[in-house]
Structures are given as C-alpha cells and as structure tokens.
Design a protein around this motif. Structure first.
Motif, PDB file in Angstrom:
ATOM      1  N   GLN A 102      -4.507  -7.606   8.638  1.00  0.00           N
ATOM      2  CA  GLN A 102      -4.853  -7.445   7.221  1.00  0.00           C
ATOM      3  C   GLN A 102      -3.561  -7.209   6.426  1.00  0.00           C
ATOM      4  N   THR A 103      -3.469  -7.793   5.253  1.00  0.00           N
ATOM      5  CA  THR A 103      -2.277  -7.573   4.425  1.00  0.00           C
ATOM      6  C   THR A 103      -2.680  -6.901   3.111  1.00  0.00           C
ATOM      7  N   VAL A 104      -1.661  -6.400   2.400  1.00  0.00           N
ATOM      8  CA  VAL A 104      -1.956  -5.744   1.118  1.00  0.00           C
ATOM      9  C   VAL A 104      -2.628  -6.711   0.141  1.00  0.00           C
ATOM     10  N   MET A 105      -2.357  -8.015   0.287  1.00  0.00           N
ATOM     11  CA  MET A 105      -2.964  -8.982  -0.619  1.00  0.00           C
ATOM     12  C   MET A 105      -4.470  -9.107  -0.378  1.00  0.00           C
ATOM     13  N   ASP A 106      -4.924  -8.698   0.810  1.00  0.00           N
ATOM     14  CA  ASP A 106      -6.372  -8.698   1.066  1.00  0.00           C
ATOM     15  C   ASP A 106      -7.055  -7.559   0.308  1.00  0.00           C
TER      16      ASP A 106
ATOM     17  N   ALA B 148       2.713  -8.081   3.207  1.00  0.00           N
ATOM     18  CA  ALA B 148       3.058  -9.493   3.324  1.00  0.00           C
ATOM     19  C   ALA B 148       2.048 -10.271   2.507  1.00  0.00           C
ATOM     20  N   ALA B 149       2.406 -11.509   2.173  1.00  0.00           N
ATOM     21  CA  ALA B 149       1.482 -12.317   1.378  1.00  0.00           C
ATOM     22  C   ALA B 149       0.292 -12.735   2.237  1.00  0.00           C
ATOM     23  N   ARG B 150       0.558 -13.177   3.435  1.00  0.00           N
ATOM     24  CA  ARG B 150      -0.499 -13.678   4.312  1.00  0.00           C
ATOM     25  C   ARG B 150      -0.132 -13.404   5.761  1.00  0.00           C
ATOM     26  N   ASP B 151      -1.124 -13.144   6.589  1.00  0.00           N
ATOM     27  CA  ASP B 151      -0.873 -13.046   8.024  1.00  0.00           C
ATOM     28  C   ASP B 151      -2.132 -13.546   8.721  1.00  0.00           C
ATOM     29  N   SER B 152      -1.935 -14.375   9.735  1.00  0.00           N
ATOM     30  CA  SER B 152      -3.122 -15.001  10.352  1.00  0.00           C
ATOM     31  C   SER B 152      -3.958 -13.980  11.121  1.00  0.00           C
ATOM     32  N   ARG B 153      -3.338 -12.895  11.597  1.00  0.00           N
ATOM     33  CA  ARG B 153      -4.098 -11.939  12.421  1.00  0.00           C
ATOM     34  C   ARG B 153      -4.357 -10.602  11.723  1.00  0.00           C
TER      35      ARG B 153
END
Ligand code: URA
Length: 253
Positions: A80-84, A73-78
């Motif tokens: 870790q995402t691949v974009m991190d 996902a691009a962003r997730d508040s809780r």
C-alpha cells in the motif's frame, strides 16, 4: 473551444470518447447538461463530468497523517502506498508527496501538485526544519545532544547541526525530539545509530510551519488552510544580503 476538444485535451479521453460522453448526457457546462459535442465553451466555463471538474489545474495542498506500514511512493505493485490513502481526484491532479517518510515512520506528510513549492521545500539551502519524536534504545545524554548540535560524520556526509531535546531517558529506552533541516535517506535513524542508539519508533509532527493536527486520524488527509499555504510559501523565501527576498515566483498560491 468545442466541448469535445476541451474534454479530449484534458488528457483522459480521445475525441470520439469525449463525443460519446457528451451525447450520453454525462457532461454539464456551468451546471447545465449539454449533449452536443460541437458546443462552444468560453475560457471560464466549468465543465463537469460525472461530478468531477474537468481541466481543473488548480494547485492542491494536502496534509496526510501517515500510518506505519505504508510506502511513500506513487505506486507499488505489492505494498500500500500513501497515494492509496488520498482521494482519487487528487491522484488525477498529479498530487505527490513532498519528500519521503520510511515505511515504518508515522506522521505528517505534505502532498501537493505545486512542483515549484515542493522543490523549494526539499532544498537543503532553504532550511525547512522537520521535527520528529524518536523512541530509541539506551540512555540519551547531553553528549548525544551535543553530537547532534555539532554535526555527525556519517559514512557519506557530515550532518548539518541538528537539535536533540531529551524527553525521557532510562538505561533501556529513551525518547527524544529531533529537529533536522536535511532530509537524506534514513537520516534520523542513521544519526541515532552513529551515537549508539537504535530507533524503535519515529513520528514526524512538524514540517516547516506545519504541525500535524491532533484531531487528524491516522490514515486520513485534509486540505491545508489558506494560512498554512501562505506560511509554507513564506518559509521558503530567503533573504539576500541586500535585504531583498528570493524564492517562489509571484502570483501563485
Ligand atoms: N529520518 C529517518 O530516518 N526516517 C524517516 O522516515 C524520516 C527521517
């Protein structure tokens, strides 16, 4: 164009912020520090702010070895995402994952800001094969491979013919290589569920012409080589009945 206008048009700074940055000496044009906001720059000028090229709209192609436990996902508040896991400058250049892998799935994930190529790669009509290694409960048999080849009726659609190669098989656990050209939600897990097996581990090691390199550590990404980009572009060209090719627009890549 004026340098302050160029910087503000990059979308990240107001005109007055751009002016301050330039006066502070943080901006270089063609390698030289420039402190005057009204400096005129030509169309081929390279503008660098704090070591980063500004206004660089070049197409980027990266291959990530996705770990388990990370969301596509691009962003997730809780979570870790691949974009991190990708460098900051790629996020700024609007690089995004092509398709998705489940949180617990590992392996090859392509990331790019080439929207046209991404669109073609995700199109079910372009037949881009993806290969997964699946560890499943129970004994895989030829009957399972046949069911995959014939297309499996799931609750909302019938899968296109897929290939299942049995790597190992015991009554408790089996390993299979699965090749599918669709990419519906939980598709591989649902296909195994339809044949009575639960997937306990899923790893993608091929996506079209790309293979996950053995030496790419889990959680790391690397740019595609020129040959890999060309192979990807070639993989989405389709042949019409008159023999001509249809696909990506000319002149990119
Ligand atoms: N199929 C699945 O079920 N999960 C994935 O992550 C990819 C394909």
């Amino acid at each position: 164009m004026r340098l302050d206008k160029y910087l503000s048009q990059s979308g990240e700074y107001s005109r007055s912020e751009a002016g301050k940055l330039i006066r502070s000496g943080a901006v270089r044009v063609n390698g030289e520090p420039v402190r005057k906001p009204d400096t005129q720059i030509g169309p081929d000028a390279q503008v660098v702010l704090a070591g980063e090229v500004i206004g660089d709209n070049s197409l980027q192609y990266y291959l990530l070895h996705k770990p388990a436990g990370v969301l596509t996902a691009a962003r997730d508040s809780r979570a870790q995402t691949v974009m991190d896991l990708v460098p900051e400058n790629l996020r700024k250049r609007k690089v995004q994952p092509v398709g998705r892998l489940d949180k617990d799935t590992t392996g090859l994930l392509l990331l790019t800001n080439d929207g046209e190529l991404a669109h073609f790669l995700l199109s079910p009509n372009r037949h881009v094969w993806k290969q997964y290694r699946a560890t499943v409960t129970g004994q895989l048999t030829c009957a399972d491979a046949e069911a995959f080849a014939n297309g499996l009726p799931l609750s909302d659609f019938v899968t296109k013919p897929a290939k299942l190669t049995i790597v190992s098989s015991t009554p408790e656990e089996s390993v299979g290589l699965v090749e599918v050209r669709e990419g519906k939600f939980h598709q591989v897990k649902r296909m195994f569920a339809a044949t009575g097996h639960e997937v306990t581990a899923l790893h993608r090691h091929r996506f079209g012409p790309l293979t996950l390199p053995d030496d790419l550590p889990v959680g790391q990404c690397r740019p595609l080589t020129e040959d890999e980009i060309q192979a990807l572009r070639q993989s989405v060209q389709t042949r019409k009945t008159d023999g001509t090719e249809t696909g990506l627009s000319e002149g990119k890549g």
